[in-house]
Design a protein around this motif. Structure first.
Motif, PDB file in Angstrom:
ATOM      1  N   CYS A  76       0.844  -0.996   0.002  1.00  0.00           N
ATOM      2  CA  CYS A  76      -0.058   0.088  -0.025  1.00  0.00           C
ATOM      3  C   CYS A  76       0.698   1.362   0.002  1.00  0.00           C
ATOM      4  O   CYS A  76       1.908   1.174   0.421  1.00  0.00           O
ATOM      5  CB  CYS A  76      -0.934  -0.023   1.187  1.00  0.00           C
ATOM      6  SG  CYS A  76      -0.168   0.174   2.705  1.00  0.00           S
ATOM      7  N   SER A  78       1.466   3.790   1.950  1.00  0.00           N
ATOM      8  CA  SER A  78       2.168   4.362   3.044  1.00  0.00           C
ATOM      9  C   SER A  78       3.248   3.412   3.462  1.00  0.00           C
ATOM     10  O   SER A  78       4.409   3.881   3.819  1.00  0.00           O
ATOM     11  CB  SER A  78       1.453   4.351   4.198  1.00  0.00           C
ATOM     12  OG  SER A  78       0.537   3.250   4.344  1.00  0.00           O
ATOM     13  N   ASN A 132       0.286   8.288  -1.838  1.00  0.00           N
ATOM     14  CA  ASN A 132      -0.407   8.590  -0.756  1.00  0.00           C
ATOM     15  C   ASN A 132      -1.153   9.629  -0.681  1.00  0.00           C
ATOM     16  O   ASN A 132      -2.194   9.471   0.086  1.00  0.00           O
ATOM     17  CB  ASN A 132       0.760   8.849   0.309  1.00  0.00           C
ATOM     18  CG  ASN A 132       1.537   7.618   0.993  1.00  0.00           C
ATOM     19  OD1 ASN A 132       0.856   6.854   1.714  1.00  0.00           O
ATOM     20  ND2 ASN A 132       2.542   7.317   0.277  1.00  0.00           N
ATOM     21  N   ALA A 135      -4.164   8.383  -2.147  1.00  0.00           N
ATOM     22  CA  ALA A 135      -4.943   7.268  -1.260  1.00  0.00           C
ATOM     23  C   ALA A 135      -5.496   8.005  -0.029  1.00  0.00           C
ATOM     24  O   ALA A 135      -6.318   7.347   0.818  1.00  0.00           O
ATOM     25  CB  ALA A 135      -3.965   6.024  -0.877  1.00  0.00           C
ATOM     26  N   THR A 137      -3.734   9.313   2.491  1.00  0.00           N
ATOM     27  CA  THR A 137      -2.747   8.538   3.529  1.00  0.00           C
ATOM     28  C   THR A 137      -1.564   9.655   3.893  1.00  0.00           C
ATOM     29  O   THR A 137      -0.669   9.235   4.597  1.00  0.00           O
ATOM     30  CB  THR A 137      -2.433   7.242   3.458  1.00  0.00           C
ATOM     31  OG1 THR A 137      -1.820   7.200   1.987  1.00  0.00           O
ATOM     32  CG2 THR A 137      -3.392   6.429   3.304  1.00  0.00           C
ATOM     33  N   ARG A 176       3.963   8.956  11.361  1.00  0.00           N
ATOM     34  CA  ARG A 176       2.778   9.215  11.765  1.00  0.00           C
ATOM     35  C   ARG A 176       2.417  10.642  11.638  1.00  0.00           C
ATOM     36  O   ARG A 176       1.355  10.967  11.793  1.00  0.00           O
ATOM     37  CB  ARG A 176       2.820   8.993  13.265  1.00  0.00           C
ATOM     38  CG  ARG A 176       2.660   7.604  13.791  1.00  0.00           C
ATOM     39  CD  ARG A 176       2.661   7.127  15.113  1.00  0.00           C
ATOM     40  NE  ARG A 176       3.392   7.499  16.040  1.00  0.00           N
ATOM     41  CZ  ARG A 176       4.515   6.595  16.449  1.00  0.00           C
ATOM     42  NH1 ARG A 176       4.608   5.543  15.910  1.00  0.00           N
ATOM     43  NH2 ARG A 176       5.623   7.161  17.300  1.00  0.00           N
ATOM     44  N   CYS A 179       1.641  10.882   7.899  1.00  0.00           N
ATOM     45  CA  CYS A 179       0.662  10.211   7.492  1.00  0.00           C
ATOM     46  C   CYS A 179      -0.304   9.857   8.617  1.00  0.00           C
ATOM     47  O   CYS A 179      -0.517   8.908   9.110  1.00  0.00           O
ATOM     48  CB  CYS A 179       0.750   8.850   7.081  1.00  0.00           C
ATOM     49  SG  CYS A 179       2.194   8.876   5.372  1.00  0.00           S
ATOM     50  N   SER A 181      -3.504   9.913   9.264  1.00  0.00           N
ATOM     51  CA  SER A 181      -4.821   9.308   9.324  1.00  0.00           C
ATOM     52  C   SER A 181      -4.571   7.829   8.930  1.00  0.00           C
ATOM     53  O   SER A 181      -5.565   7.074   8.704  1.00  0.00           O
ATOM     54  CB  SER A 181      -5.751   9.933   8.283  1.00  0.00           C
ATOM     55  OG  SER A 181      -5.247   9.680   6.937  1.00  0.00           O
ATOM     56  N   ASP A 182      -3.186   7.492   8.716  1.00  0.00           N
ATOM     57  CA  ASP A 182      -3.116   5.863   8.081  1.00  0.00           C
ATOM     58  C   ASP A 182      -2.502   5.191   9.227  1.00  0.00           C
ATOM     59  O   ASP A 182      -1.260   5.388   9.704  1.00  0.00           O
ATOM     60  CB  ASP A 182      -2.148   6.004   7.068  1.00  0.00           C
ATOM     61  CG  ASP A 182      -1.941   4.759   6.644  1.00  0.00           C
ATOM     62  OD1 ASP A 182      -2.737   3.834   6.125  1.00  0.00           O
ATOM     63  OD2 ASP A 182      -0.583   4.263   6.321  1.00  0.00           O
ATOM     64  N   THR A 184      -1.467   2.123   9.082  1.00  0.00           N
ATOM     65  CA  THR A 184      -0.206   1.400   8.587  1.00  0.00           C
ATOM     66  C   THR A 184       0.937   1.907   8.394  1.00  0.00           C
ATOM     67  O   THR A 184       2.000   1.361   8.135  1.00  0.00           O
ATOM     68  CB  THR A 184      -0.549   0.661   7.310  1.00  0.00           C
ATOM     69  OG1 THR A 184      -0.696   1.462   6.153  1.00  0.00           O
ATOM     70  CG2 THR A 184      -1.803  -0.305   7.271  1.00  0.00           C
ATOM     71  N   SER A 185       0.932   3.409   8.628  1.00  0.00           N
ATOM     72  CA  SER A 185       2.297   4.104   8.204  1.00  0.00           C
ATOM     73  C   SER A 185       3.429   3.689   9.243  1.00  0.00           C
ATOM     74  O   SER A 185       4.554   4.041   8.572  1.00  0.00           O
ATOM     75  CB  SER A 185       2.087   5.554   8.166  1.00  0.00           C
ATOM     76  OG  SER A 185       1.622   6.096   9.547  1.00  0.00           O
TER      77      SER A 185
END
Length: 197
Positions: A76, A78, A132, A135, A137, A176, A179, A181-182, A184-185
């Motif tokens: 993905c 991120s 990103n 997406a 992210t 963090r 990204c 709101s993600d 998985t970052s």
């Protein structure tokens, strides 16, 4: 470019690679002396230290550029960004002159030649940032230049080879922020995808 100019350029690059590979005097004056050319000749080919250093590490830059499509296909956005930044940080940890050149370029007002030398790397990072953004992210408005500027302190940490885990933790903190709101970052990158390109 005339043959003598091409020869001078090649000698400068070879001398720079030799000088940068060992601790000690890595000044442009030292590189010019090793290449057997005057400083004026060196500056005609490479008006800034950054442009010379980036050219010396061109093969490493090319590998980073070539890795982007494979990372975006396998991960993905991120995680692809994180995996790529890990590679960039690793290169800077082992090649501090490269890290210094990128950090200096990001922090200052680079010359056009310096930006041209860095353009492929900036384009590669821009592709990751854009993926990103598409997406949703990454913080809106983030640019490749922003990311490079933020990486500067992490290279300083990474230079202490006894603390590579700390560099990874700080990269998580950086991601963090980039990204927010993600979820998985900051997740670990799957082992099989770290070096897939």
């Amino acid at each position: 470019m005339r043959s003598d100019a091409r020869s001078n350029r090649q000698r400068i690059l070879e001398a720079a690679a030799e000088v940068l590979a060992v601790p000690g005097d890595t000044s442009l004056k030292s590189i010019a002396r090793r290449a057997g050319v005057g400083q004026g000749t060196l500056y005609r080919h490479f008006p800034t230290r950054e442009s010379l250093v980036l050219e010396v590490y061109w093969e490493d830059v090319e590998a980073l550029v070539d890795a982007v499509p494979g990372l975006l296909a396998a991960l993905c956005p991120s995680l692809a960004l994180r995996a790529w930044l890990e590679r960039l940080l690793t290169l800077g940890r082992y090649e501090p002159e490269f890290a210094d050149a990128l950090a200096g370029m990001a922090a200052g007002v680079p010359t056009e030649q310096c930006r041209q030398a860095c353009r492929p790397l900036l384009d590669a990072l821009t592709a990751l940032v854009d993926a990103n953004e598409k997406a949703g992210t990454i913080a809106p408005g983030t640019t490749a230049d922003d990311v490079l500027l933020l990486l500067g302190p992490l290279w300083r940490v990474g230079a202490q080879e006894t603390r590579p885990a700390r560099s990874g933790r700080l990269l998580d903190v950086l991601l963090r922020g980039l990204c927010p709101s993600d979820a998985t970052s900051a997740a670990p990158v799957p082992e099989g995808a770290r070096h897939r390109a």
